[in-house]
Design a protein around this motif. Sequence first.
Motif, PDB file in Angstrom:
ATOM      1  N   ASN A   1       0.767  -1.372  -0.484  1.00 32.79           N
ATOM      2  CA  ASN A   1       0.163   0.161   0.006  1.00 32.79           C
ATOM      3  C   ASN A   1       1.023   1.435   0.386  1.00 32.79           C
ATOM      4  O   ASN A   1       0.264   1.996  -0.387  1.00 32.79           O
ATOM      5  CB  ASN A   1      -0.983  -0.100   0.649  1.00 32.79           C
ATOM      6  CG  ASN A   1      -0.295  -0.229   2.907  1.00 32.79           C
ATOM      7  OD1 ASN A   1       0.541  -0.765   2.714  1.00 32.79           O
ATOM      8  ND2 ASN A   1      -1.522   0.242   3.351  1.00 32.79           N
ATOM      9  N   SER A   2       1.755   1.337   0.925  1.00 35.53           N
ATOM     10  CA  SER A   2       2.813   2.883   1.417  1.00 35.53           C
ATOM     11  C   SER A   2       3.708   2.915  -0.982  1.00 35.53           C
ATOM     12  O   SER A   2       2.666   3.983  -1.425  1.00 35.53           O
ATOM     13  CB  SER A   2       3.758   2.763   1.620  1.00 35.53           C
ATOM     14  OG  SER A   2       3.368   2.899   2.942  1.00 35.53           O
ATOM     15  N   PRO A   3       3.893   2.135  -1.129  1.00 36.61           N
ATOM     16  CA  PRO A   3       4.521   2.069  -2.420  1.00 36.61           C
ATOM     17  C   PRO A   3       3.900   2.918  -3.681  1.00 36.61           C
ATOM     18  O   PRO A   3       3.433   3.376  -4.493  1.00 36.61           O
ATOM     19  CB  PRO A   3       5.676   1.135  -2.973  1.00 36.61           C
ATOM     20  CG  PRO A   3       5.587   0.049  -1.681  1.00 36.61           C
ATOM     21  CD  PRO A   3       4.680   0.578  -0.465  1.00 36.61           C
ATOM     22  N   MET A   4       2.362   1.857  -3.515  1.00 32.56           N
ATOM     23  CA  MET A   4       1.042   2.257  -4.538  1.00 32.56           C
ATOM     24  C   MET A   4       0.578   3.105  -4.185  1.00 32.56           C
ATOM     25  O   MET A   4       0.767   3.830  -5.503  1.00 32.56           O
ATOM     26  CB  MET A   4       0.508   1.117  -4.426  1.00 32.56           C
ATOM     27  CG  MET A   4       0.494  -0.143  -4.625  1.00 32.56           C
ATOM     28  SD  MET A   4       1.603  -0.893  -6.836  1.00 32.56           S
ATOM     29  CE  MET A   4       0.768   0.458  -7.696  1.00 32.56           C
ATOM     30  N   LEU A   5       0.382   3.526  -2.765  1.00 35.92           N
ATOM     31  CA  LEU A   5       0.251   4.759  -2.529  1.00 35.92           C
ATOM     32  C   LEU A   5       0.960   5.837  -3.059  1.00 35.92           C
ATOM     33  O   LEU A   5       0.819   7.490  -3.646  1.00 35.92           O
ATOM     34  CB  LEU A   5      -0.217   5.451  -1.283  1.00 35.92           C
ATOM     35  CG  LEU A   5      -0.639   6.534  -0.944  1.00 35.92           C
ATOM     36  CD1 LEU A   5      -1.962   7.818  -1.586  1.00 35.92           C
ATOM     37  CD2 LEU A   5      -0.804   6.858   0.928  1.00 35.92           C
ATOM     38  N   ALA A   6       2.487   6.259  -2.440  1.00 35.69           N
ATOM     39  CA  ALA A   6       3.386   7.620  -3.563  1.00 35.69           C
ATOM     40  C   ALA A   6       3.022   6.841  -4.997  1.00 35.69           C
ATOM     41  O   ALA A   6       3.211   7.950  -6.056  1.00 35.69           O
ATOM     42  CB  ALA A   6       4.695   6.520  -3.070  1.00 35.69           C
ATOM     43  N   ALA A   7       3.042   5.770  -5.236  1.00 37.36           N
ATOM     44  CA  ALA A   7       3.046   5.999  -7.200  1.00 37.36           C
ATOM     45  C   ALA A   7       1.906   6.895  -7.572  1.00 37.36           C
ATOM     46  O   ALA A   7       2.390   6.966  -8.681  1.00 37.36           O
ATOM     47  CB  ALA A   7       3.027   4.322  -7.922  1.00 37.36           C
ATOM     48  N   ALA A   8       0.290   6.621  -7.148  1.00 37.48           N
ATOM     49  CA  ALA A   8      -0.279   7.869  -7.800  1.00 37.48           C
ATOM     50  C   ALA A   8      -0.708   8.874  -6.889  1.00 37.48           C
ATOM     51  O   ALA A   8      -0.550   9.406  -7.729  1.00 37.48           O
ATOM     52  CB  ALA A   8      -1.790   6.846  -6.647  1.00 37.48           C
ATOM     53  N   VAL A   9       0.190   9.038  -6.241  1.00 38.87           N
ATOM     54  CA  VAL A   9       0.374  10.509  -6.390  1.00 38.87           C
ATOM     55  C   VAL A   9       1.996  11.038  -6.774  1.00 38.87           C
ATOM     56  O   VAL A   9       1.376  12.387  -7.630  1.00 38.87           O
ATOM     57  CB  VAL A   9       1.350  10.833  -4.910  1.00 38.87           C
ATOM     58  CG1 VAL A   9       1.844  12.039  -5.135  1.00 38.87           C
ATOM     59  CG2 VAL A   9      -0.364  10.440  -3.462  1.00 38.87           C
ATOM     60  N   ALA A  10       2.483  10.487  -7.527  1.00 37.71           N
ATOM     61  CA  ALA A  10       3.417  10.689  -8.523  1.00 37.71           C
ATOM     62  C   ALA A  10       2.518  10.897 -10.138  1.00 37.71           C
ATOM     63  O   ALA A  10       3.280  11.789 -10.323  1.00 37.71           O
ATOM     64  CB  ALA A  10       5.168   9.257  -8.335  1.00 37.71           C
ATOM     65  N   VAL A  11       2.055   9.645  -9.913  1.00 38.35           N
ATOM     66  CA  VAL A  11       1.325   9.520 -11.591  1.00 38.35           C
ATOM     67  C   VAL A  11       0.574  11.243 -12.030  1.00 38.35           C
ATOM     68  O   VAL A  11       0.354  11.963 -12.493  1.00 38.35           O
ATOM     69  CB  VAL A  11       1.024   8.489 -12.309  1.00 38.35           C
ATOM     70  CG1 VAL A  11      -0.342   8.529 -13.088  1.00 38.35           C
ATOM     71  CG2 VAL A  11       2.241   7.236 -11.659  1.00 38.35           C
TER      72      VAL A  11
END
Length: 191
Positions: free
Chosen positions: A137-147
């Motif tokens: 969840n933390s990496p995918m959360l960061a990915a959502a914000v980055a994209v």
Amino acid sequence: MNQTLEIRWHGRGGQGAKTAALLLADVAFKTGKYVQGFPEYGPERMGAPITAYNRISNNVIRVHSNIYTPDLVVVVDETLLDAVNVTAGLKENGSIIVNTDKDKEEILPKLKGYKGNVYTVDARKISVDALGKYFPNSPMLAAAVAVSKVMDKDTFINEMRASYQHKFAKKPEVIDGNMKALTMTFEALGI
């Protein structure tokens, strides 16, 4: 961000898709946005497919329903690509992020002809390297914000640190691991 950003999360029970959606809503709210973050459950058991949603806007959000035409889709478990049409309704100018160790080209055939932006991130490797365990969840959360660029990286990192410090005050290793996972994800995506 002038319009409402709509995100649909696909995961399995226990992987943190719902938690990531709720964290994103919390962090965006703290930056002055209007937000919604909510799950949709099917069978409530560990490993069952779940869907979660976010709406984030500079304006009051008056719609209260599932999201049928998302701007961004986040797939926390790549096995769902074979079981769920994750690209259903995804806007042509939108984006999809898939948690996988595969390259984008290997994932494309499973996306039912989707022609928009496709990103892959190996959340397993990042979370194991940062936390010693698989918590995507933390990496995918960061990915959502980055994209999505819903907020700038520094604001996101600062707000997440404050959130983790509040939730895990007595577990500094959890705070440090999650912060490392967030930073590693931004670096992996290069966005």
